[in-house]
Structures are given as C-alpha cells and as structure tokens.
Design a protein around this motif. Sequence first.
Motif, PDB file in Angstrom:
ATOM      1  N   MET A  62       0.895  -1.517  -0.183  1.00 40.49           N
ATOM      2  CA  MET A  62      -0.108   0.031   0.241  1.00 40.49           C
ATOM      3  C   MET A  62       1.194   1.624   0.513  1.00 40.49           C
ATOM      4  O   MET A  62       0.454   1.948  -0.839  1.00 40.49           O
ATOM      5  CB  MET A  62      -1.086  -0.593   1.249  1.00 40.49           C
ATOM      6  N   LEU A  63       1.902   1.483   0.368  1.00 42.55           N
ATOM      7  CA  LEU A  63       3.097   2.185   0.614  1.00 42.55           C
ATOM      8  C   LEU A  63       3.168   2.177  -0.505  1.00 42.55           C
ATOM      9  O   LEU A  63       3.657   3.855  -1.169  1.00 42.55           O
ATOM     10  CB  LEU A  63       3.690   2.663   2.122  1.00 42.55           C
ATOM     11  N   ASP A  64       4.059   1.393  -1.254  1.00 52.51           N
ATOM     12  CA  ASP A  64       4.161   1.475  -2.329  1.00 52.51           C
ATOM     13  C   ASP A  64       3.162   2.021  -3.585  1.00 52.51           C
ATOM     14  O   ASP A  64       3.998   2.943  -3.852  1.00 52.51           O
ATOM     15  CB  ASP A  64       4.887   0.265  -2.540  1.00 52.51           C
ATOM     16  N   SER A  65       2.488   0.907  -3.889  1.00 52.87           N
ATOM     17  CA  SER A  65       1.329   1.574  -4.107  1.00 52.87           C
ATOM     18  C   SER A  65       1.137   3.758  -4.330  1.00 52.87           C
ATOM     19  O   SER A  65       1.595   4.618  -5.607  1.00 52.87           O
ATOM     20  CB  SER A  65      -0.120   1.516  -4.162  1.00 52.87           C
ATOM     21  N   PHE A  66       0.978   4.646  -2.928  1.00 50.14           N
ATOM     22  CA  PHE A  66       1.268   5.478  -3.145  1.00 50.14           C
ATOM     23  C   PHE A  66       2.056   6.831  -3.626  1.00 50.14           C
ATOM     24  O   PHE A  66       2.411   7.507  -3.990  1.00 50.14           O
ATOM     25  CB  PHE A  66       0.581   5.484  -0.968  1.00 50.14           C
ATOM     26  N   LEU A  67       3.762   5.430  -3.356  1.00 50.75           N
ATOM     27  CA  LEU A  67       4.935   6.468  -3.468  1.00 50.75           C
ATOM     28  C   LEU A  67       4.786   5.946  -5.563  1.00 50.75           C
ATOM     29  O   LEU A  67       5.394   6.965  -5.951  1.00 50.75           O
ATOM     30  CB  LEU A  67       6.374   5.117  -2.935  1.00 50.75           C
ATOM     31  N   PHE A  68       4.001   4.780  -5.733  1.00 52.65           N
ATOM     32  CA  PHE A  68       4.866   5.323  -7.810  1.00 52.65           C
ATOM     33  C   PHE A  68       3.638   6.225  -7.813  1.00 52.65           C
ATOM     34  O   PHE A  68       3.879   6.724  -8.749  1.00 52.65           O
ATOM     35  CB  PHE A  68       3.790   3.801  -8.243  1.00 52.65           C
ATOM     36  N   SER A  69       2.542   6.090  -7.164  1.00 52.78           N
ATOM     37  CA  SER A  69       1.165   7.714  -7.949  1.00 52.78           C
ATOM     38  C   SER A  69       2.082   8.641  -7.512  1.00 52.78           C
ATOM     39  O   SER A  69       1.901   9.474  -8.390  1.00 52.78           O
ATOM     40  CB  SER A  69       0.079   7.160  -6.921  1.00 52.78           C
ATOM     41  N   LEU A  70       2.785   8.911  -6.596  1.00 50.76           N
ATOM     42  CA  LEU A  70       3.886  10.199  -6.241  1.00 50.76           C
ATOM     43  C   LEU A  70       4.829  10.540  -7.485  1.00 50.76           C
ATOM     44  O   LEU A  70       5.099  11.364  -8.407  1.00 50.76           O
ATOM     45  CB  LEU A  70       4.610  10.442  -4.760  1.00 50.76           C
ATOM     46  N   ILE A  71       4.866   9.209  -7.756  1.00 55.19           N
ATOM     47  CA  ILE A  71       6.430   9.537  -8.731  1.00 55.19           C
ATOM     48  C   ILE A  71       5.719   9.811 -10.156  1.00 55.19           C
ATOM     49  O   ILE A  71       6.003  10.121 -11.063  1.00 55.19           O
ATOM     50  CB  ILE A  71       6.595   8.031  -9.205  1.00 55.19           C
ATOM     51  N   LEU A 230      11.368  -2.054   6.010  1.00 56.22           N
ATOM     52  CA  LEU A 230      12.168  -1.410   4.340  1.00 56.22           C
ATOM     53  C   LEU A 230      10.780  -0.895   3.933  1.00 56.22           C
ATOM     54  O   LEU A 230      11.366   0.203   3.668  1.00 56.22           O
ATOM     55  CB  LEU A 230      11.892  -3.418   3.998  1.00 56.22           C
ATOM     56  N   ALA A 231       9.703  -0.920   4.822  1.00 57.13           N
ATOM     57  CA  ALA A 231       8.489  -0.258   4.236  1.00 57.13           C
ATOM     58  C   ALA A 231       8.936   1.218   4.758  1.00 57.13           C
ATOM     59  O   ALA A 231       7.845   1.809   4.160  1.00 57.13           O
ATOM     60  CB  ALA A 231       7.289  -1.320   4.906  1.00 57.13           C
ATOM     61  N   VAL A 232       9.036   1.034   6.258  1.00 57.77           N
ATOM     62  CA  VAL A 232       9.069   2.914   6.540  1.00 57.77           C
ATOM     63  C   VAL A 232      10.288   2.883   5.804  1.00 57.77           C
ATOM     64  O   VAL A 232       9.875   4.519   6.117  1.00 57.77           O
ATOM     65  CB  VAL A 232       8.950   2.034   8.362  1.00 57.77           C
ATOM     66  N   VAL A 233      11.433   2.364   6.238  1.00 61.37           N
ATOM     67  CA  VAL A 233      12.886   3.217   5.960  1.00 61.37           C
ATOM     68  C   VAL A 233      13.008   3.256   4.555  1.00 61.37           C
ATOM     69  O   VAL A 233      13.263   5.078   4.127  1.00 61.37           O
ATOM     70  CB  VAL A 233      13.347   1.821   6.517  1.00 61.37           C
ATOM     71  N   ALA A 234      12.410   2.769   3.570  1.00 64.84           N
ATOM     72  CA  ALA A 234      12.710   2.901   1.746  1.00 64.84           C
ATOM     73  C   ALA A 234      11.863   3.820   2.168  1.00 64.84           C
ATOM     74  O   ALA A 234      11.525   4.841   1.196  1.00 64.84           O
ATOM     75  CB  ALA A 234      12.019   1.746   1.578  1.00 64.84           C
ATOM     76  N   GLY A 235      10.252   3.641   1.997  1.00 65.55           N
ATOM     77  CA  GLY A 235       9.100   4.773   2.267  1.00 65.55           C
ATOM     78  C   GLY A 235       9.281   6.465   2.658  1.00 65.55           C
ATOM     79  O   GLY A 235       8.840   7.167   2.241  1.00 65.55           O
ATOM     80  N   TRP A 236       9.834   6.611   3.444  1.00 62.94           N
ATOM     81  CA  TRP A 236      10.790   8.000   4.399  1.00 62.94           C
ATOM     82  C   TRP A 236      11.373   8.084   3.299  1.00 62.94           C
ATOM     83  O   TRP A 236      11.828   9.678   3.141  1.00 62.94           O
ATOM     84  CB  TRP A 236      11.777   7.796   5.819  1.00 62.94           C
ATOM     85  N   PHE A 237      12.804   7.199   3.012  1.00 62.01           N
ATOM     86  CA  PHE A 237      13.629   7.938   1.969  1.00 62.01           C
ATOM     87  C   PHE A 237      13.440   8.138   0.865  1.00 62.01           C
ATOM     88  O   PHE A 237      13.873   9.156   0.628  1.00 62.01           O
ATOM     89  CB  PHE A 237      14.858   6.735   1.941  1.00 62.01           C
ATOM     90  N   ALA A 238      12.531   8.205   0.030  1.00 63.27           N
ATOM     91  CA  ALA A 238      11.259   8.001  -0.773  1.00 63.27           C
ATOM     92  C   ALA A 238      11.036   8.878  -0.806  1.00 63.27           C
ATOM     93  O   ALA A 238      10.959  10.016  -1.668  1.00 63.27           O
ATOM     94  CB  ALA A 238      11.027   6.716  -1.427  1.00 63.27           C
ATOM     95  N   LEU A 239      10.567   9.745  -0.037  1.00 65.25           N
ATOM     96  CA  LEU A 239       9.442  11.031   0.191  1.00 65.25           C
ATOM     97  C   LEU A 239      10.933  11.956   0.742  1.00 65.25           C
ATOM     98  O   LEU A 239      10.622  13.188   0.445  1.00 65.25           O
ATOM     99  CB  LEU A 239       8.279  10.926   0.746  1.00 65.25           C
ATOM    100  N   SER A 240      11.916  11.144   1.290  1.00 67.93           N
ATOM    101  CA  SER A 240      12.758  12.999   1.084  1.00 67.93           C
ATOM    102  C   SER A 240      12.905  13.139   0.296  1.00 67.93           C
ATOM    103  O   SER A 240      14.006  14.394   0.812  1.00 67.93           O
ATOM    104  CB  SER A 240      13.476  12.463   2.536  1.00 67.93           C
ATOM    105  N   VAL A 241      14.065  12.127  -0.387  1.00 71.56           N
ATOM    106  CA  VAL A 241      14.780  12.755  -1.691  1.00 71.56           C
ATOM    107  C   VAL A 241      14.636  13.946  -1.973  1.00 71.56           C
ATOM    108  O   VAL A 241      15.168  14.776  -2.481  1.00 71.56           O
ATOM    109  CB  VAL A 241      14.435  11.552  -2.548  1.00 71.56           C
ATOM    110  N   PRO A 242      12.965  14.249  -2.522  1.00 71.71           N
ATOM    111  CA  PRO A 242      13.345  15.973  -2.973  1.00 71.71           C
ATOM    112  C   PRO A 242      13.639  16.813  -2.137  1.00 71.71           C
ATOM    113  O   PRO A 242      13.557  18.264  -2.717  1.00 71.71           O
ATOM    114  CB  PRO A 242      11.371  16.005  -3.376  1.00 71.71           C
TER     115      PRO A 242
END
Length: 299
Positions: A62-71, A230-242
């Motif tokens: 679910m976090l991954d789906s949200f992240l891909f939608s942001l991309i 992995l869900a928490v750390v990778a998701g947080w890192f991906a959102l922080s990249v910008p």
Amino acid sequence: MIPDELCTSDTWSPLAAAAGHSQLAGVLGGFLITAIALLFDRNSREGVHILALFSSAVLILMLDSFLFSLISGNQTPDAGERGAVCAISWTQTALATGMLAAGTTALFGGLGWMLAGHAVNRAGAADTDDIAAYSFLADLGGWLTFAAAMSSTLILSETTVDDLRAVYDRSPSDAVVAAITTTAALAVLVEFLLVYVRTRELRRSLASAAEQTRLALRSIKVATIGLVGLAVVAGWFALSVPRFPRGWLTEPNLAVVAVVVALAFAAPIFVATAICYSVASTDVRRIRLRGRQSRATSA
C-alpha cells in the motif's frame, strides 16, 4: 546530456510506468486484505505464519502504491532543473521497485504456505496412492516462492544498474555491474538451496507413514520485521529525496547512492532470502529428538 521530458534511460521511462506500477501494487495489496479476512477463520499454526507475512506485505504494497502514484505526478521542466527532477524520479523508482519486489515475494511465500498446509492436512487422511499428489502440491508451494524470489532478485539487479546509469548519466563501471550481478546470482543460488532442502524434508515426511507431519515455522519474525522495516525506511527515504540538496543527486553523493542501493537492492534480497528460508517444511531436529526420546524410554 540533458534528459528528455520522460527521464528516459535505455528506452524506458520511470514516469510513464509509475501509474501502472501503482495500480499493480494496489491490486496486490487489496487481494491480500481479502485473503487475510478469509484466514481469520483458520485456527492453525500455518495460519499464523501466513497472516504475519500477508499483514506485512499489505503495509509495504500500500505504501508502494502511494509512492508510485507520487512518482507519476512528477513534472520535468523544459530546462534547468530537469536533470535534478529525473534523478529524483529514478531514485524514488528504484526504492519503490524494491518495496514492490519484497511485497510480491511475501505474497507468494504466504501462498506457498497455504498450498503446503492444505497438502499436509489432507495427506493425513488420504490413501497411499494420493500421497504423491499432495506431495506435489506441497512442493509447488515452495517452488512458487522460489520463482517469486528469483524473479524479484534478477529484476532488482537490472533496476539498480539502470538507476546508477540514470543518476551518473553514464553506464556504471564494469566492476560495479559485476558486483551487482554476482550478488544477485549468489542470492538466487542460496534461495534455490534453501527451498530445495525445505521441500525435500517436507516431501520425505509426507511419504513416511511412520511419522506425523508437523510444519516448522522458521525465520517468520525475520521476514515480517524485515518487510515492515523496509516499508518504513525506504518509504520515508523516497519521500525525503526531493528535499535533498540537488547536488547530492545531479553530482551523486556516494553516501546517498550507497543508501539507495542498500534499500533498493540489498534489503529486498535479504527479505526474499528470509522468506525462502521460511518455506514450509518439517522440523527434522525435533523429529530426531523425539526418536531419541522414544528409544531411551523403550530401553
């Protein structure tokens, strides 16, 4: 070289594919929620294992789906910041792909346990001629898990190379590509050996009329905690990249690249290997211990 408006690298665009990946992750997560609702009625040790894997997989998908939608919503300007936006998109895509691979492997790991649990429950009351069919079903569950782990490992290796190519604006050195490829090949070999040993032990137990087959729960905590982490750390890192300084991405910072490779490649492979280690099998050590105790009692 200035990237195009779709951040294409090697004829593939992360922006064009993000919407489809978001839908895929969402559909898989929705399927798992339905499966979890059905599993609550199963009062068994296997059900605990499956629920743990599926619950962790729901979170990461679910976090991954949200992240891909942001991309998919990233927009590249005509000039100036296009390189930075594309570097951000590729970094986020690599992280999201790692999350998708780990969640999908967990899905098939749970499915493999469902098949093995059904085979074990039915084999106890089945005729001798039907044992082979149930053994095949149990084997299928284990090898489906391996197929998912192997596929995700190979996909992640290619995605990591593509990400490095896009970030550095050139193909990685032969040594880096060789290291990534070798690591993926070794991981696949380990996953194969784990599944082979586990399925062989279960098959022998099902074929033996002298002992009752009891499935052993292995590395379930490692796999589930790894998925959640992995869900928490990778998701947080991906959102922080910008929010990172643009120079860290356009002129890649080695520390940032190392963290991305660890989260997008190494961590998902570790989780996949843990899931392969937890493939349904029997506890050979417990069976041997019971045998020794029985012989000691008889003596």
